[in-house]
Design a protein around this motif. Structure first.
Motif, PDB file in Angstrom:
ATOM      1  N   THR A 116       1.137   5.156   9.646  1.00 53.85           N
ATOM      2  CA  THR A 116       1.384   5.970  10.850  1.00 53.85           C
ATOM      3  C   THR A 116       2.675   5.543  11.535  1.00 53.85           C
ATOM      4  O   THR A 116       3.122   4.405  11.373  1.00 53.85           O
ATOM      5  N   ASP A 117       3.270   6.469  12.304  1.00 52.89           N
ATOM      6  CA  ASP A 117       4.384   6.121  13.204  1.00 52.89           C
ATOM      7  C   ASP A 117       3.962   6.413  14.650  1.00 52.89           C
ATOM      8  O   ASP A 117       4.801   6.562  15.530  1.00 52.89           O
ATOM      9  N   LEU A 118       2.653   6.540  14.862  1.00 49.98           N
ATOM     10  CA  LEU A 118       1.999   6.872  16.132  1.00 49.98           C
ATOM     11  C   LEU A 118       2.084   8.357  16.488  1.00 49.98           C
ATOM     12  O   LEU A 118       1.396   8.824  17.387  1.00 49.98           O
ATOM     13  N   GLU A 119       2.963   9.100  15.777  1.00 56.42           N
ATOM     14  CA  GLU A 119       3.036  10.560  15.970  1.00 56.42           C
ATOM     15  C   GLU A 119       2.358  11.268  14.796  1.00 56.42           C
ATOM     16  O   GLU A 119       1.598  12.205  14.972  1.00 56.42           O
ATOM     17  N   THR A 120       2.692  10.804  13.580  1.00 57.60           N
ATOM     18  CA  THR A 120       2.149  11.391  12.349  1.00 57.60           C
ATOM     19  C   THR A 120       1.429  10.300  11.570  1.00 57.60           C
ATOM     20  O   THR A 120       1.967   9.197  11.420  1.00 57.60           O
ATOM     21  N   SER A 121       0.234  10.614  11.093  1.00 61.56           N
ATOM     22  CA  SER A 121      -0.548   9.623  10.333  1.00 61.56           C
ATOM     23  C   SER A 121      -1.051  10.245   9.041  1.00 61.56           C
ATOM     24  O   SER A 121      -1.392  11.427   9.017  1.00 61.56           O
ATOM     25  N   VAL A 122      -1.080   9.443   7.967  1.00 64.74           N
ATOM     26  CA  VAL A 122      -1.622   9.901   6.685  1.00 64.74           C
ATOM     27  C   VAL A 122      -2.663   8.892   6.214  1.00 64.74           C
ATOM     28  O   VAL A 122      -2.429   7.685   6.284  1.00 64.74           O
ATOM     29  N   VAL A 123      -3.803   9.390   5.768  1.00 59.55           N
ATOM     30  CA  VAL A 123      -4.832   8.527   5.165  1.00 59.55           C
ATOM     31  C   VAL A 123      -5.184   9.128   3.818  1.00 59.55           C
ATOM     32  O   VAL A 123      -5.496  10.318   3.715  1.00 59.55           O
ATOM     33  N   THR A 124      -5.104   8.319   2.759  1.00 55.71           N
ATOM     34  CA  THR A 124      -5.465   8.803   1.425  1.00 55.71           C
ATOM     35  C   THR A 124      -6.294   7.715   0.743  1.00 55.71           C
ATOM     36  O   THR A 124      -6.283   6.564   1.176  1.00 55.71           O
ATOM     37  N   SER A 125      -7.027   8.081  -0.286  1.00 57.84           N
ATOM     38  CA  SER A 125      -7.908   7.077  -0.901  1.00 57.84           C
ATOM     39  C   SER A 125      -7.932   7.201  -2.415  1.00 57.84           C
ATOM     40  O   SER A 125      -7.569   8.250  -2.968  1.00 57.84           O
ATOM     41  N   LEU A 126      -8.341   6.132  -3.090  1.00 57.95           N
ATOM     42  CA  LEU A 126      -8.510   6.159  -4.545  1.00 57.95           C
ATOM     43  C   LEU A 126      -9.571   5.143  -4.942  1.00 57.95           C
ATOM     44  O   LEU A 126      -9.879   4.219  -4.183  1.00 57.95           O
ATOM     45  N   GLU A 127     -10.106   5.345  -6.149  1.00 57.76           N
ATOM     46  CA  GLU A 127     -11.165   4.453  -6.656  1.00 57.76           C
ATOM     47  C   GLU A 127     -10.532   3.168  -7.193  1.00 57.76           C
ATOM     48  O   GLU A 127      -9.506   3.206  -7.876  1.00 57.76           O
ATOM     49  N   VAL A 128     -11.151   2.038  -6.875  1.00 58.45           N
ATOM     50  CA  VAL A 128     -10.676   0.739  -7.373  1.00 58.45           C
ATOM     51  C   VAL A 128     -11.894  -0.084  -7.817  1.00 58.45           C
ATOM     52  O   VAL A 128     -13.028   0.265  -7.523  1.00 58.45           O
ATOM     53  N   ASN A 129     -11.626  -1.186  -8.523  1.00 53.77           N
ATOM     54  CA  ASN A 129     -12.695  -2.155  -8.825  1.00 53.77           C
ATOM     55  C   ASN A 129     -12.621  -3.248  -7.775  1.00 53.77           C
ATOM     56  O   ASN A 129     -11.645  -4.002  -7.744  1.00 53.77           O
ATOM     57  N   LYS A 131     -16.356   1.014  -3.570  1.00 50.10           N
ATOM     58  CA  LYS A 131     -15.363   1.036  -4.664  1.00 50.10           C
ATOM     59  C   LYS A 131     -14.157   1.894  -4.285  1.00 50.10           C
ATOM     60  O   LYS A 131     -13.392   2.339  -5.141  1.00 50.10           O
ATOM     61  N   THR A 132     -13.985   2.180  -2.989  1.00 52.77           N
ATOM     62  CA  THR A 132     -12.899   3.061  -2.546  1.00 52.77           C
ATOM     63  C   THR A 132     -11.887   2.288  -1.703  1.00 52.77           C
ATOM     64  O   THR A 132     -12.271   1.550  -0.787  1.00 52.77           O
ATOM     65  N   LEU A 133     -10.608   2.453  -2.039  1.00 52.70           N
ATOM     66  CA  LEU A 133      -9.527   1.889  -1.226  1.00 52.70           C
ATOM     67  C   LEU A 133      -8.949   3.015  -0.372  1.00 52.70           C
ATOM     68  O   LEU A 133      -8.471   4.022  -0.896  1.00 52.70           O
ATOM     69  N   HIS A 134      -9.008   2.875   0.945  1.00 52.48           N
ATOM     70  CA  HIS A 134      -8.383   3.822   1.866  1.00 52.48           C
ATOM     71  C   HIS A 134      -7.027   3.264   2.277  1.00 52.48           C
ATOM     72  O   HIS A 134      -6.936   2.103   2.699  1.00 52.48           O
ATOM     73  N   ILE A 135      -5.971   4.086   2.150  1.00 55.60           N
ATOM     74  CA  ILE A 135      -4.618   3.654   2.514  1.00 55.60           C
ATOM     75  C   ILE A 135      -4.174   4.487   3.702  1.00 55.60           C
ATOM     76  O   ILE A 135      -4.184   5.723   3.640  1.00 55.60           O
ATOM     77  N   ALA A 136      -3.784   3.825   4.806  1.00 57.48           N
ATOM     78  CA  ALA A 136      -3.345   4.551   5.997  1.00 57.48           C
ATOM     79  C   ALA A 136      -1.935   4.123   6.371  1.00 57.48           C
ATOM     80  O   ALA A 136      -1.538   2.978   6.153  1.00 57.48           O
ATOM     81  N   LYS A 155     -10.991  -8.869  -2.812  1.00 56.91           N
ATOM     82  CA  LYS A 155     -10.263  -8.818  -4.081  1.00 56.91           C
ATOM     83  C   LYS A 155     -10.521  -7.460  -4.735  1.00 56.91           C
ATOM     84  O   LYS A 155     -11.647  -6.976  -4.712  1.00 56.91           O
ATOM     85  N   PHE A 156      -9.475  -6.855  -5.290  1.00 57.24           N
ATOM     86  CA  PHE A 156      -9.674  -5.591  -6.008  1.00 57.24           C
ATOM     87  C   PHE A 156      -8.576  -5.396  -7.054  1.00 57.24           C
ATOM     88  O   PHE A 156      -7.489  -5.972  -6.949  1.00 57.24           O
ATOM     89  N   SER A 157      -8.903  -4.612  -8.093  1.00 60.69           N
ATOM     90  CA  SER A 157      -7.876  -4.290  -9.095  1.00 60.69           C
ATOM     91  C   SER A 157      -7.772  -2.773  -9.229  1.00 60.69           C
ATOM     92  O   SER A 157      -8.742  -2.038  -9.020  1.00 60.69           O
ATOM     93  N   SER A 201      -1.468   0.383 -11.411  1.00 62.52           N
ATOM     94  CA  SER A 201      -0.237   0.303 -10.605  1.00 62.52           C
ATOM     95  C   SER A 201       0.353   1.692 -10.335  1.00 62.52           C
ATOM     96  O   SER A 201       0.840   1.968  -9.240  1.00 62.52           O
ATOM     97  N   SER A 202       0.306   2.606 -11.334  1.00 63.55           N
ATOM     98  CA  SER A 202       0.932   3.922 -11.133  1.00 63.55           C
ATOM     99  C   SER A 202       0.098   4.791 -10.191  1.00 63.55           C
ATOM    100  O   SER A 202       0.641   5.526  -9.365  1.00 63.55           O
ATOM    101  N   ASP A 203      -1.250   4.685 -10.287  1.00 63.11           N
ATOM    102  CA  ASP A 203      -2.107   5.444  -9.368  1.00 63.11           C
ATOM    103  C   ASP A 203      -1.865   5.001  -7.929  1.00 63.11           C
ATOM    104  O   ASP A 203      -1.774   5.817  -7.013  1.00 63.11           O
ATOM    105  N   LEU A 204      -1.770   3.676  -7.758  1.00 59.39           N
ATOM    106  CA  LEU A 204      -1.541   3.138  -6.415  1.00 59.39           C
ATOM    107  C   LEU A 204      -0.166   3.567  -5.891  1.00 59.39           C
ATOM    108  O   LEU A 204      -0.036   3.965  -4.724  1.00 59.39           O
ATOM    109  N   GLN A 205       0.831   3.522  -6.776  1.00 61.45           N
ATOM    110  CA  GLN A 205       2.190   3.878  -6.346  1.00 61.45           C
ATOM    111  C   GLN A 205       2.259   5.331  -5.849  1.00 61.45           C
ATOM    112  O   GLN A 205       2.895   5.623  -4.834  1.00 61.45           O
ATOM    113  N   LYS A 206       1.582   6.248  -6.562  1.00 66.99           N
ATOM    114  CA  LYS A 206       1.575   7.668  -6.150  1.00 66.99           C
ATOM    115  C   LYS A 206       0.996   7.817  -4.743  1.00 66.99           C
ATOM    116  O   LYS A 206       1.521   8.538  -3.904  1.00 66.99           O
ATOM    117  N   LYS A 207      -0.120   7.125  -4.493  1.00 70.27           N
ATOM    118  CA  LYS A 207      -0.777   7.212  -3.181  1.00 70.27           C
ATOM    119  C   LYS A 207       0.089   6.590  -2.086  1.00 70.27           C
ATOM    120  O   LYS A 207       0.152   7.093  -0.965  1.00 70.27           O
TER     121      LYS A 207
END
Length: 372
Positions: free
Chosen positions: A47-60, A40-45, A2-4, A7-13
């Protein structure tokens, strides 16, 4: 799990990572984001198997965990919500996801995070560092000149050549060529690789326009870009890049200096009257005078304009594809450009008269043979 999160920070990522998701993926799970909670970090990944992006942000968050979340429905939900804290609750047994906002509750079906493909990570890779601003400029100046011909895969990407403290980026489609060089790099290596267009478009949109350092590392199969809390990996194009230095003419005694904007606007007007297949315009250049003309014999259309210029060389008549010239002049900066030529059958070289420190840009355009 569970995490909170805002919404706008998550949408940007999500929008940043979502660029890696293909419209028709080969596996259904590739339509998802991979959410991984560590502390306290959410990693968002993504991929299309050719190009992959991983970004992260702080969450509760309470507890670590992993789940694959359907991308389209989540992004659409966040777009429709005003900025507010939202809470995700993931059922560990069936991977059902509940999202709670101030307005109500939304449920969607997730998938096990363990089923998500592995994102490549650099191992034993060479590394250089450039500023984000320089990299964005290099991409902007070269990407337009790449080819769309899938039969020549090497030309569909941008060629990166690392030579100790110098990075050269080259793009060509056999009609035009751009070479953009950056010196003063932090690097101790010499190597070269070809990066696909999709990855560079994604990177261009994601990079901040600032002096933040971007680490570029690469091995035999992949290139990796890392800055701030974002990482991107892409599979390199496995092909041999053509010897671009061989097509750059060395001896160009005829040099034309002309106002960039005036020349570009003149070409935009004249090309309206040119043959629609070749977009051929003819430059008649003599001392202090540049005549730009075009005609389309099929429709009896013709146009001529005269521009003031400075010219050093023998009088010359040469034909070019106006669309290419307009595009190149639009990418170049500065008030004045220099067009260096030798004969009507050899490539012309286009450069700005003033270059920024540590940067060297050169564009080459092949002539269109004159029918007469």
């Amino acid at each position: 799990m569970k995490f909170s999160v805002s919404s706008s920070d998550l949408q940007k990522k999500l929008q940043l990572a979502g660029g890696a998701i293909a419209s028709n993926p080969v596996l259904p799970i590739l339509e998802d984001f991979l959410f991984t909670i560590e502390g306290k970090t959410l990693h968002i990944a993504a991929t299309d198997l050719e190009t992959s992006v991983v970004t992260s942000l702080e969450v509760n968050a309470d507890g670590d965990g992993q789940v694959a979340v359907p991308a389209r429905i989540l992004i659409d939900t966040l777009k429709a919500l005003p900025q507010q804290p939202i809470t995700f609750d993931v059922n560990e047994d069936n991977y059902g996801i509940s999202i709670t906002s101030a307005y109500g509750k939304y449920k969607l079906a997730g998938e096990p995070g363990g089923d998500y493909p592995n994102i490549p990570t650099p191992s034993d890779a060479d590394e250089i560092s450039v500023t984000a601003m320089s990299l964005v400029e290099g991409i902007n100046k070269t990407l337009f000149a790449t080819s769309t011909d899938e039969l020549r895969p090497a030309m569909t990407g941008v060629f990166f050549q690392v030579d100790f403290s110098k990075l050269t980026m080259v793009a060509t489609d056999a009609h035009k060529l751009v070479k953009y060089s950056l010196s003063d790099l932090n690097g101790e290596i010499t190597s070269s690789f070809i990066i696909p267009k999709k990855a560079l478009n994604l990177l261009k949109g994601a990079l901040p326009h600032s002096d933040v350092a971007v680490s570029i590392s690469f091995d035999k199969a992949n290139a990796f870009f890392e800055y701030g809390d974002t990482k991107m990996a892409c599979r390199l194009i496995d092909a041999r890049y053509p010897d671009y230095n061989a097509v750059i003419p060395v001896d160009n005694p005829n040099v034309l200096l002309v106002n960039r904007a005036d020349f570009q606007n003149s070409l935009k007007r004249i090309v309206i009257y040119a043959n629609k297949t070749t977009n051929q315009v003819i430059l008649n250049i003599a001392d202090g005078s540049l005549t730009v003309s075009a005609q389309d014999l099929d429709f009896s259309n013709e146009a001529t304009e005269q521009l003031s210029c400075s010219y050093d060389g023998t009088p010359l008549q040469i034909g070019f594809n106006a669309k290419f010239l307009v595009e190149m002049l639009g990418v170049l900066e500065g008030e004045e450009v220099r067009l260096e030529m030798s004969t009507a059958t050899r490539a012309g070289i286009l450069v700005p008269t003033e270059q920024a420190g540590g940067v060297d840009i050169m564009m080459l355009v092949m002539p269109v043979m004159l029918s007469n």
